[in-house]
Design a protein around this motif. Structure first.
Motif, mmCIF file in Angstrom:
data_model
loop_
_atom_site.group_PDB
_atom_site.id
_atom_site.type_symbol
_atom_site.label_atom_id
_atom_site.label_comp_id
_atom_site.label_asym_id
_atom_site.label_seq_id
_atom_site.Cartn_x
_atom_site.Cartn_y
_atom_site.Cartn_z
ATOM 1 N N GLY A 161 14.826 2.121 10.757
ATOM 2 C CA GLY A 161 15.058 3.512 10.402
ATOM 3 C C GLY A 161 13.740 4.257 10.318
ATOM 4 N N LEU A 162 12.693 3.522 10.037
ATOM 5 C CA LEU A 162 11.389 4.134 9.842
ATOM 6 C C LEU A 162 10.307 3.146 10.268
ATOM 7 N N ILE A 163 9.347 3.655 11.072
ATOM 8 C CA ILE A 163 8.204 2.819 11.459
ATOM 9 C C ILE A 163 6.940 3.493 10.945
ATOM 10 N N LEU A 164 6.152 2.773 10.163
ATOM 11 C CA LEU A 164 4.911 3.343 9.625
ATOM 12 C C LEU A 164 3.733 2.477 10.076
ATOM 13 N N PHE A 165 2.659 3.164 10.473
ATOM 14 C CA PHE A 165 1.483 2.429 10.938
ATOM 15 C C PHE A 165 0.471 2.272 9.803
ATOM 16 N N VAL A 166 -0.053 1.078 9.644
ATOM 17 C CA VAL A 166 -1.105 0.825 8.649
ATOM 18 C C VAL A 166 -2.212 0.010 9.314
ATOM 19 N N SER A 167 -3.376 -0.056 8.646
ATOM 20 C CA SER A 167 -4.449 -0.841 9.265
ATOM 21 C C SER A 167 -4.456 -2.282 8.761
ATOM 22 N N LYS A 168 -3.813 -2.521 7.622
ATOM 23 C CA LYS A 168 -3.649 -3.917 7.176
ATOM 24 C C LYS A 168 -2.454 -4.036 6.260
ATOM 25 N N LEU A 169 -1.965 -5.264 6.106
ATOM 26 C CA LEU A 169 -0.776 -5.528 5.292
ATOM 27 C C LEU A 169 -1.157 -6.343 4.063
ATOM 28 N N PRO A 170 -0.499 -6.106 2.938
ATOM 29 C CA PRO A 170 -0.777 -6.933 1.756
ATOM 30 C C PRO A 170 -0.372 -8.388 2.024
ATOM 31 N N LYS A 171 -1.334 -9.282 1.801
ATOM 32 C CA LYS A 171 -1.048 -10.699 2.047
ATOM 33 C C LYS A 171 -1.561 -11.545 0.902
ATOM 34 N N THR A 172 -1.018 -12.736 0.789
ATOM 35 C CA THR A 172 -1.552 -13.683 -0.190
ATOM 36 C C THR A 172 -2.810 -14.299 0.404
ATOM 37 N N ARG A 173 -3.543 -15.047 -0.418
ATOM 38 C CA ARG A 173 -4.772 -15.659 0.088
ATOM 39 C C ARG A 173 -4.469 -16.664 1.194
ATOM 40 N N SER A 174 -3.264 -17.228 1.158
ATOM 41 C CA SER A 174 -2.927 -18.172 2.232
ATOM 42 C C SER A 174 -2.346 -17.457 3.458
ATOM 43 N N GLY A 175 -2.359 -16.104 3.435
ATOM 44 C CA GLY A 175 -2.011 -15.363 4.648
ATOM 45 C C GLY A 175 -0.553 -14.960 4.767
ATOM 46 N N LYS A 176 0.223 -15.158 3.708
ATOM 47 C CA LYS A 176 1.640 -14.771 3.777
ATOM 48 C C LYS A 176 1.799 -13.295 3.443
ATOM 49 N N ILE A 177 2.595 -12.599 4.235
ATOM 50 C CA ILE A 177 2.829 -11.180 3.964
ATOM 51 C C ILE A 177 3.621 -11.021 2.670
ATOM 52 N N GLU A 221 2.172 9.732 3.053
ATOM 53 C CA GLU A 221 2.047 10.568 4.244
ATOM 54 C C GLU A 221 3.431 10.846 4.837
ATOM 55 N N PHE A 222 4.240 9.798 4.906
ATOM 56 C CA PHE A 222 5.585 9.960 5.470
ATOM 57 C C PHE A 222 6.397 10.934 4.618
#
Ligand code: WTA
Length: 648
Positions: free
Chosen positions: A586-602, A637-638
């Motif tokens: 329904g909605l696509i938003l662009f970001v430069s990075k995603l919140p992740k855990t230290r082991s790399g899980k979103i 922004e959205f």
């Protein structure tokens, strides 16, 4: 409306004791109870054992031999129902067809013969990618008649989704149509199928129904045949193949918590017993009914409650090809009026959409034939419940809010006016049906106290439960039987109130319910990252007033790509092509990075909290705080753009 009780005036309101006694007996003596139900179907050979339970694998009616097509058709054509209408079909442009039980029987036999002539045998998989036309029902029953296993793939899937399912099932034949009508447009289904087939080595034959009369449909010599041509040389009668009760009737793919759809495998005997029983208990189906379920045959609701459930009872079934609001928002109500529909079964998302159009569209139709209204697929909010009850049912019809899943095969928790109607509460699915040992439990497996949220589990096997996941018994075990060993884990949150009524609160896992369709967040993410511009993707669900839920995709672009409206459209098109239009976010938003855990899980939980403006919670495992600000910025922004658009 809250918890207020609504007691519909209903002629057959018998004491609730009847339901309680039945439930009590079903749990005390499940084998005796289910034998009695199963005895109402036709078996070529009776079963030796009712249940063989080697957790987590159940085998029902072991040793019994049965045939689904025989039970849905042959049984009736030996009675007065031979000349009763089986299917009342209406196409979107307004054309219509009716088939009596005898006519349906004849069509099924002829198509079964055609399949046999192509060399299709017991155990072969027949893929069905078809619009809502009678031939779809014929194809399912014809496959079942010869012991072939059908796998119906929803016609809204794109080439990618179709190919993935065909390949996993290793189907030998695909049955499709040249196209169909949707909102006045022609959708060329065969063209989509051809794109998928280029990647499907297992498919030897394709049979094409001419629905829209598209003469320039490309046909590949030796592989593709027109339906009307293959049935021309076919026999009028094909002996139904008696299959073991545990022989798979069908595989139906559904979304789970990984990127890959799950092939839910249903048995023949147990499944038929489950849908037969619930069709009676929940819909109180009778010979004089005109029954209409608005689902698509591509979903479990279509399998159980358009095809098998009603036909096992010899009911008259309405089937409609097109959109609910085409050409006008009262299309459905005009169909109810025209055919005198008595039982109407639909989804909350449709109710909310039609409610938005206002009462006028409903009020102009005579809906006095209706006697039971049903709903399935997602929670029905009390406001929509009341509208359905008042505007559609005119305060005369009980609402059966039915909780169940692709995996359960049949209704599990629902009012049962066919047994006895309990007082209804808008938003609650009321009480478990006979034979269903449902409970709401906490993390440790203890029953949750009243009004406290927990996990919905089923504590013993039931006849229409899935047998396994196609070619993946390990995943079957993991997904459903490992969270609480020995109990079936539904994946839903629920609570019980002080009266023991169940309230379903939505999914407890990474599965979204968009307009009632099941979409796995990871399935969508893995499709998104295959787009050439997408480096990473995170998908979460947010509430939507009509669709129930909608997907919001956060996307990190690859180097060299910059966010733009064009790129967003391109990504949407890509999803439409790969999975299908039901999965387009329904909605696509662009970001430069995603919140992740230290082991790399979103950390979807964090993203979801930001989008839904709820408590973010513990951030101690977060690797990079700036990523949270990134998501916040994109969401703000959205919102700003959306508000500006509103003001304009
Ligand atoms: C949800 C559809 C609330 C639930 C037959 C379940 C419901 C999932 C209801 C299965 C209901 C189904 N109230 N939620 N009456 N019925 N659900 O496999 O989350 O497409 O787990 O089967 O739909 O979806 P599926």
């Amino acid at each position: 409306m809250g918890l207020a009780e609504v007691l519909p005036t209903q002629e057959r309101l018998v004491p609730i004791r009847e339901l309680e006694e039945m439930r009590e007996r079903s749990l005390r003596d499940p084998e005796g109870f289910w034998s009695e139900v199963a005895g109402q179907l036709h078996w070529f050979k009776s079963w030796e054992r009712v249940l063989e339970w080697k957790p987590p694998f159940a085998r029902w009616f072991v040793g019994g031999l049965i045939n689904a097509s025989f039970n849905a058709l042959d049984r009736h054509i030996k009675t007065w129902r031979r000349n009763k209408v089986a299917l009342i079909w209406e196409g979107e442009p307004g054309d219509s067809r009716t088939l009596t039980y005898y006519q349906l029987y004849r069509e099924v036999n002829r198509f079964a013969s055609a399949l046999k002539k192509l060399g299709i045998e017991k155990g072969d998989v027949v893929a069905i990618y078809m619009p809502m036309i009678p031939e779809a029902v014929v194809a399912m029953l014809a496959a079942a008649r010869i012991g072939a296993v059908h796998t119906v793939i929803f016609s809204g899937f794109g080439p990618g989704g179709l190919a993935e399912r065909i390949n996993d099932s290793e189907a030998r034949v695909l049955i499709t149509a040249d196209g169909f009508y949707r909102r006045g447009r022609e959708i060329c289904l065969k063209a989509i199928a051809d794109e998928a087939l280029a990647k499907c080595p297992s498919v030897e034959y394709v049979i094409v129904v001419g629905r829209i009369g598209k003469r320039d449909t490309p046909m590949q010599a030796g592989r593709d045949f027109w339906w009307h041509e293959v049935v021309e040389g076919a026999e009028n009668y094909v002996e139904p193949t008696p299959v073991e009760s545990t022989h798979p009737l069908f595989i139906l793919y559904t979304s789970g918590t990984t990127g890959k759809p799950k092939g839910v495998v249903h048995s023949t005997g147990g499944y038929l017993v489950g849908v037969y029983a619930t069709m009676k208990w929940v819909f109180d189906i009778r010979d004089e009914d005109v029954y209409w379920c608005t689902a698509d045959i591509g979903w479990i609701t279509g399998h159980s409650y358009i095809v098998y459930g009603p036909l096992l009872h010899g009911a008259a079934v309405v089937m409609y090809e097109g959109a609910p609001d085409y050409p006008k928002p009262d299309r459905w109500w005009s169909i109810v009026e025209k055919y005198g529909v008595t039982i109407f079964y639909t989804a909350p998302t449709a109710i909310r959409m039609l409610m938005k159009y206002g009462d006028g569209w409903v009020a102009r139709h005579d809906l006095c034939t209706l006697r039971i209204l049903g709903t399935v697929g997602e929670p029905l909010n009390p406001e929509a419940w009341m509208w359905y009850y008042r505007a559609v049912g005119r305060e005369r019809c009980p609402i059966v809010d039915t909780w169940w899943q692709t995996e359960t095969g049949a209704h599990m928790i629902s009012p049962a006016p066919g047994i006895s109607l309990v007082p209804l509460k808008p938003g609650s699915v009321t009480l478990p049906l006979p034979g269903v040992d449902a409970e709401v439990v906490l993390e440790d497996g203890k029953p949750a106290p009243p009004k406290q949220r927990g996990y919905l589990v089923i504590r013993r096997p039931w006849p229409s439960m899935l047998m396994t996941l196609h070619r993946d018994p390990e995943r079957y075990k993991q997904t459903y039987w490992s969270r609480f060993v020995g109990w079936y884990f539904t994946g839903d949150y629920a609570l019980k109130d002080e009266d023991g009524y169940f309230w379903i609160l939505g999914r407890a896992d990474e599965v979204l319910k968009i307009s009632g369709h099941r979409i796995g967040t990871m399935e969508l993410e893995s499709a998104l990252v295959k787009h050439s511009a997408v480096a990473e993707a995170a998908v979460i669900g947010r509430p939507h007033p009509v669709k129930g839920e909608e997907a919001v995709a956060f996307i990190v672009l690859r180097d060299g790509f910059t966010p733009s409206e064009k790129l967003r459209k391109d990504i949407e098109d890509y999803i439409r092509k790969t999975i299908g239009s039901i999965a387009v976010p329904g909605l696509i938003l662009f970001v430069s990075k995603l919140p992740k855990t230290r082991s790399g899980k979103i950390m979807r939980r964090v993203i979801k909290a930001i989008v839904t403006e709820s408590e973010i919670g513990d951030l101690s495992t977060l690797e990079d705080e700036a990523s949270v600000d990134e998501v916040k910025k994109a969401v703000e922004e959205f919102k700003r753009i959306a508000e500006e658009a509103m003001e304009k």
